[in-house]
Design an enzyme around this catalytic site. Sequence first.
Site, PDB file in Angstrom:
ATOM      1  N   HIS A  12      36.403 -10.710  37.200  1.00  0.00           N
ATOM      2  CA  HIS A  12      37.580 -11.551  37.447  1.00  0.00           C
ATOM      3  C   HIS A  12      38.675 -10.661  38.039  1.00  0.00           C
ATOM      4  O   HIS A  12      38.716  -9.462  37.761  1.00  0.00           O
ATOM      5  CB  HIS A  12      38.030 -12.108  36.099  1.00  0.00           C
ATOM      6  CG  HIS A  12      39.087 -13.165  36.156  1.00  0.00           C
ATOM      7  ND1 HIS A  12      40.414 -12.863  36.346  1.00  0.00           N
ATOM      8  CD2 HIS A  12      39.028 -14.509  36.018  1.00  0.00           C
ATOM      9  CE1 HIS A  12      41.121 -13.985  36.312  1.00  0.00           C
ATOM     10  NE2 HIS A  12      40.302 -15.001  36.119  1.00  0.00           N
ATOM     11  N   ASP A  21      35.947  -7.144  29.268  1.00  0.00           N
ATOM     12  CA  ASP A  21      36.737  -8.360  29.436  1.00  0.00           C
ATOM     13  C   ASP A  21      35.954  -9.470  28.733  1.00  0.00           C
ATOM     14  O   ASP A  21      34.953  -9.963  29.259  1.00  0.00           O
ATOM     15  CB  ASP A  21      36.906  -8.646  30.936  1.00  0.00           C
ATOM     16  CG  ASP A  21      37.542 -10.006  31.194  1.00  0.00           C
ATOM     17  OD1 ASP A  21      37.777 -10.757  30.227  1.00  0.00           O
ATOM     18  OD2 ASP A  21      37.792 -10.319  32.376  1.00  0.00           O
ATOM     19  N   GLN A  74      35.452 -14.751  28.202  1.00  0.00           N
ATOM     20  CA  GLN A  74      34.464 -15.836  28.090  1.00  0.00           C
ATOM     21  C   GLN A  74      33.459 -15.557  26.975  1.00  0.00           C
ATOM     22  O   GLN A  74      32.501 -16.311  26.818  1.00  0.00           O
ATOM     23  CB  GLN A  74      33.716 -15.997  29.433  1.00  0.00           C
ATOM     24  CG  GLN A  74      34.604 -16.291  30.628  1.00  0.00           C
ATOM     25  CD  GLN A  74      35.230 -17.685  30.592  1.00  0.00           C
ATOM     26  OE1 GLN A  74      34.837 -18.554  29.793  1.00  0.00           O
ATOM     27  NE2 GLN A  74      36.224 -17.907  31.435  1.00  0.00           N
ATOM     28  N   LYS A 133      41.618 -19.999  25.836  1.00  0.00           N
ATOM     29  CA  LYS A 133      40.224 -20.366  26.123  1.00  0.00           C
ATOM     30  C   LYS A 133      39.427 -20.555  24.832  1.00  0.00           C
ATOM     31  O   LYS A 133      38.252 -20.877  24.865  1.00  0.00           O
ATOM     32  CB  LYS A 133      39.549 -19.282  26.973  1.00  0.00           C
ATOM     33  CG  LYS A 133      40.114 -19.146  28.393  1.00  0.00           C
ATOM     34  CD  LYS A 133      39.304 -18.166  29.189  1.00  0.00           C
ATOM     35  CE  LYS A 133      40.021 -17.607  30.396  1.00  0.00           C
ATOM     36  NZ  LYS A 133      40.254 -18.581  31.467  1.00  0.00           N
ATOM     37  N   CYS A 187      39.122 -16.831  40.802  1.00  0.00           N
ATOM     38  CA  CYS A 187      39.703 -15.484  40.666  1.00  0.00           C
ATOM     39  C   CYS A 187      38.615 -14.413  40.700  1.00  0.00           C
ATOM     40  O   CYS A 187      38.667 -13.441  39.928  1.00  0.00           O
ATOM     41  CB  CYS A 187      40.533 -15.354  39.385  1.00  0.00           C
ATOM     42  SG  CYS A 187      41.892 -16.501  39.312  1.00  0.00           S
TER      43      CYS A 187
HETATM   44  C1  LIG Z   1      36.391 -13.427  32.648  1.00  0.00           C
HETATM   45  C2  LIG Z   1      37.866 -13.704  32.713  1.00  0.00           C
HETATM   46  N1  LIG Z   1      38.725 -12.678  32.691  1.00  0.00           N
HETATM   47  C3  LIG Z   1      40.045 -12.869  32.740  1.00  0.00           C
HETATM   48  C4  LIG Z   1      40.590 -14.119  32.821  1.00  0.00           C
HETATM   49  C5  LIG Z   1      42.086 -14.267  32.858  1.00  0.00           C
HETATM   50  O1  LIG Z   1      42.542 -14.996  31.763  1.00  0.00           O
HETATM   51  P1  LIG Z   1      44.118 -15.162  31.526  1.00  0.00           P
HETATM   52  O2  LIG Z   1      44.615 -15.915  32.727  1.00  0.00           O
HETATM   53  O3  LIG Z   1      44.225 -15.949  30.275  1.00  0.00           O
HETATM   54  O4  LIG Z   1      44.697 -13.810  31.437  1.00  0.00           O
HETATM   55  C6  LIG Z   1      39.742 -15.220  32.863  1.00  0.00           C
HETATM   56  C7  LIG Z   1      40.300 -16.582  33.006  1.00  0.00           C
HETATM   57  O5  LIG Z   1      39.989 -17.337  33.869  1.00  0.00           O
HETATM   58  C8  LIG Z   1      38.333 -15.005  32.805  1.00  0.00           C
HETATM   59  O6  LIG Z   1      37.495 -16.031  32.836  1.00  0.00           O
END
Ligand SMILES: Cc1ncc(COP(=O)(O)O)c(C=O)c1O
Length: 433
Positions: A147, A223, A226, A249, A391
């Site tokens: 991401h 990260d 998910q 989430k 993203c």
């Molecule tokens: C794998 C992953 N990393 C990071 C993020 C970023 O999340 P946040 O916008 O809550 O910081 C997301 C959200 O879409 C994600 O799916």
Amino acid sequence: MAELTAAGPGPGARPPQPDAPGTPPALDVATVSKDFPILERRVNGHRLVYLDSASSSQKPRAVLEAMDNYYETTHANVHRGVYTIAEEATALFEEARAKVARFIGAAEPGEVVFAKNVTEAINLVSQSWGRRHLGQGDAVLLTHMEHHANIVPCHILAAERGFEVRWLPITDDGYLVLDDLDRLLDGVKLVAVTAISNVLGTANPVARIAAAAHAAGALVLADAAQHVPHLPTRVEDLGCDFLGFTGHKMLGPTGIGCLWARRRLLEEMPPFLGGGEMIRDVRLDGFEPTEVPWKFEAGTSPIAEAVGLGAAVDYLEALGMDAVRAHEIELTGYAMRVLRERHGDAIQIHGPADPHDRGGVISFCYKDIHPHDLSQVLDQSGVCVRASHHCAKPLMRRLGVGATARASVYVYNDESDIDVLSEALAEADALLG
Ligand SMILES: Cc1ncc(COP(=O)(O)O)c(C=O)c1O
């Protein structure tokens, strides 16, 4: 990509599965979904079919009420007042930290730092640990399925500190290619990897990567945006050094995320943001930060959000994370089967074919219909799916697409939601195909 060898699921690569002998109790989705007031809504004349939880989950009444109740009875700033409600607010805030710590198997609550979201948690690692430890001659290893939250902070720091950014490639069916991992790790100080891809759904072998990274002298940032909401998560089992995730989430509110790291690591890291709350002393000639974890929590904290996140953790624990995982494997498998049977070659689903190797995220392209058009037509049937680059632009380039549609499931979805999606796709095909 023919030269790439699939890492494949392989031994030790799969995420923890529900315990083999005792199958976890099935989720009672009909009962669970009644806990989510928004699911009573109708959209465009239809029942709301929410299939965008990978973007942000819906909130159960227990979370909404915990936050309301906090504001109605207890709100005051934390760690400051010595009067009753201020002390109660502080206790609730720190209780939430303890719940989160227990939920991910942290050794103690002090290993959990509250941030705005996982993006901020990753930026904290980059700006604090990274700025101190990374420079010319070093490298950071990322993967093609990250991401932007795990890419851009690294690019920002690399531009300043002059280290190299390397990439772990993926196979056509969405697995990381690990054959060359040891060579790629040479000179690497940090590996930043998504535990579960928000596009491909791939559940990555974080423990295996962490073992190789540690042998090469590198730390690992997972990260887990998910992962934590969907799978039983034990930081020890993942073997990583930093773990970031985000409250919204996992049935919690927006505005709060977490960074986990071992105390020893957090203690040697400099503060990320400066201001109130994070100091022991401030003088005309400098300051002294307070202790972990508060030295990373400058300014007034997201107090009600922490209370809401704590309630979300309670809710997920009551469901049982083994049951959540089992439900999502089954539902994802059902969705991939039904969509392929009904739509054949018209639908291209990205990522691993085996639902055991993925989270509940199903990204797809439908003929050459633009995902945005598809999403808008599905919305007419009350179906919410995300249409975007998610993203993950480097991954989109690797897949050779500009965007995909993405359906993602959670504890309140069942087969009937997938059936509505499938029917709505047929209608979209008739209209646009
Ligand atoms: C794998 C992953 N990393 C990071 C993020 C970023 O999340 P946040 O916008 O809550 O910081 C997301 C959200 O879409 C994600 O799916």
